[in-house]
Every structure is written in structure tokens, then in C-alpha cells.
Design a protein around this motif. Structure first.
Motif, PDB file in Angstrom:
ATOM      1  N   SER A 144      79.673 -50.622  38.738  1.00 45.07           N
ATOM      2  CA  SER A 144      79.739 -49.513  38.524  1.00 45.07           C
ATOM      3  C   SER A 144      79.345 -48.956  37.847  1.00 45.07           C
ATOM      4  CB  SER A 144      80.519 -48.747  39.924  1.00 45.07           C
ATOM      5  OG  SER A 144      79.815 -47.389  39.545  1.00 45.07           O
TER       6      SER A 144
ATOM      7  N   GLN B 228      78.028 -46.792  34.632  1.00 43.18           N
ATOM      8  CA  GLN B 228      77.938 -45.331  34.287  1.00 43.18           C
ATOM      9  C   GLN B 228      77.952 -45.618  32.368  1.00 43.18           C
ATOM     10  OE1 GLN B 228      80.915 -44.009  35.960  1.00 43.18           O
ATOM     11  NE2 GLN B 228      80.025 -44.087  38.286  1.00 43.18           N
TER      12      GLN B 228
ATOM     13  N   GLN C 284      75.849 -43.595  30.271  1.00 43.12           N
ATOM     14  CA  GLN C 284      76.697 -42.255  29.032  1.00 43.12           C
ATOM     15  C   GLN C 284      75.880 -42.962  27.568  1.00 43.12           C
ATOM     16  OE1 GLN C 284      78.047 -39.712  29.614  1.00 43.12           O
ATOM     17  NE2 GLN C 284      78.647 -38.708  27.567  1.00 43.12           N
TER      18      GLN C 284
END
Length: 245
Positions: free
Chosen positions: A136, A140, A144
Motif C-alpha cells: 500500500s 501511494q 505521489q
């Protein structure tokens, strides 16, 4: 005087436990006061015992695999599942193979797995959880990075350049071929894609909603008509370079 628990074929039977009589430090008469009760108890406990053997088999990969691990023929294991009593050493081998507690296997009481097995299960669950957390975090981080380096990433999808509808573009190519064929004009394959692309752009310019099938079907005959007129005009004005070849 309290009645003794039923003594069935070498097994001590009560409402919760079933142990070999040799493990019980009391002398029990082989005379059964209530044979019907004893038989019923025996059948019930053996059925539950068989189900626990099946549970162990599932843990190790099936009945055949369990038979191999405890070094008995598969048919012998099958006879235990049908109610025949395994010997005490065989029960201990089953428990060891499945890493289950002997009391659970025999009587269905206590923890199913040994402490070592439970520790490994807990460690595996911990590792799986950590992997999902790391995965996860990685996703992310990628998002980003794209957000910081791709100016279009957070742009509303409606404001981005529209994606080409391949099926609709192929349909435009068929329209180009059919109109040229009806006009008796040969068109090179390389030019079909160019003509289809121009027709596709013209279609999009006339549509309010390209995803509206009814609207597309309503505009297509107009495009077909305009293309036919252009070809007729090109045929009537030779040397203009408008005629497809």
C-alpha cells in the motif's frame, strides 16, 4: 452408587471424553449395564473423532498425504473414518503429522494446534500484514511521484484529450471504403486510414456526446452523404487533386 461410564471396546466413554481404557487408572468391569447407551455414545464419539481426522488431513494436503505421513495404507485410514478404532500409536502419529494437540484430536477439547504451530500461523499472518502495508505504501509513493511530476495526473478526465474510440474509427474506415466503392473509385489502403481519421474528426465535431449511440447513428448518414458529394465534386473537377487514387 454411581454408574461407571460406558466401557466400549477398550475405550472409556462419557459425555466429553474418549480415551483408551489403559490410560484410565481405574478398574472398570467389561459388563455393560446399558448396552444401547454405550453403543450410541461410541458411535457419536467415533463420528466426531473421524471428523477431526479429516480436519488434520485437510491441514496436511488430503487423506492420501496423511496416510503417507503416518505410514499406513490409505484403506486403513479410510476404515478409521468409518468408525474402526486406530491404535494409540497411530493416533499419536496423526496428531504429530497435523501438529495438533492429542487431547483435541481424541476428545475435541482444548486448543487444536500445538503452541509451535500457532506461533508459526501468527508469524505468517504478521508477515502477510506487513507485506500488504508495504504494498500500500509503495502504491501511494508511485501515485505521489506521478502527481508531482505529471501535470495531467490530477486534471479532470473531461478536460484531458479524448481517447480514440477504436471501434468507431474502424466504422469510419468502412464508410470510406463503401462510399468509394459505390462511386466506382479505387482507394489505396494507405489512404483509407487518413480519410477515416478525417471523417472521425468531423463526426466528433458534430456530436454533443460521442458516447450517445443514437446521436452517432443520426449523424453518420450525413457524413456519408457529405463524403459522397465531395467525391462527386472531385470527379467533376479532374486535375484538382481531390480525387482519391
Amino acid at each position: 452408587m454411581l454408574a461407571h461410564p460406558p466401557f466400549v471396546g477398550g475405550w472409556l466413554c462419557n459425555s466429553r471424553l474418549m480415551f483408551p481404557a489403559t490410560k484410565v487408572g481405574v478398574a472398570i468391569s467389561c459388563h455393560i449395564v446399558n448396552r444401547e447407551l454405550a453403543t450410541s455414545c461410541h458411535m457419536m464419539l467415533m463420528s466426531e473423532f473421524s471428523e477431526r481426522i479429516r480436519d488434520v488431513a485437510e491441514e496436511v494436503g488430503g487423506l492420501q498425504r496423511l496416510a503417507e505421513l503416518i505410514d499406513v495404507p490409505r484403506r486403513t485410514l479410510g476404515s478409521w473414518l468409518q468408525g474402526r478404532k486406530p491404535k494409540p500409536d497411530a493416533i499419536q502419529k496423526i496428531a504429530a503429522a497435523g501438529e495438533v494437540n492429542l487431547e483435541w484430536l481424541i476428545a475435541g477439547v482444548g486448543e487444536k494446534f500445538t503452541n509451535e504451530k500457532r506461533d508459526r500461523i501468527a508469524e505468517k499472518q504478521r508477515q502477510e500484514h506487513e507485506f500488504l502495508v508495504d504494498l500500500s505504501r509503495g502504491v501511494q509513493a508511485v501515485e505521489q511521484h506521478r502527481r508531482e511530476n505529471d501535470p495531467l495526473y490530477d486534471m479532470d478526465v473531461r478536460s484531458r484529450a479524448p481517447l480514440v474510440d477504436v471501434a468507431l474509427l474502424e466504422r469510419m474506415a468502412r464508410v470510406v471504403e463503401e462510399v468509394h466503392k459505390d462511386a466506382g473509385i479505387r482507394i489505396a489502403p494507405a489512404k483509407i486510414s487518413a480519410e477515416a481519421g478525417a471523417l472521425y474528426n468531423e463526426l466528433l465535431a458534430r456530436l454533443l456526446n460521442p458516447a450517445d449511440t443514437e446521436e452517432v447513428e443520426a449523424v453518420l448518414p450525413q457524413l456519408r452523404h457529405f463524403l459522397k458529394k465531395r467525391l462527386e465534386q472531385a470527379a467533376a473537377e479532374p486535375g484538382t487533386g481531390k480525387r482519391s487514387a
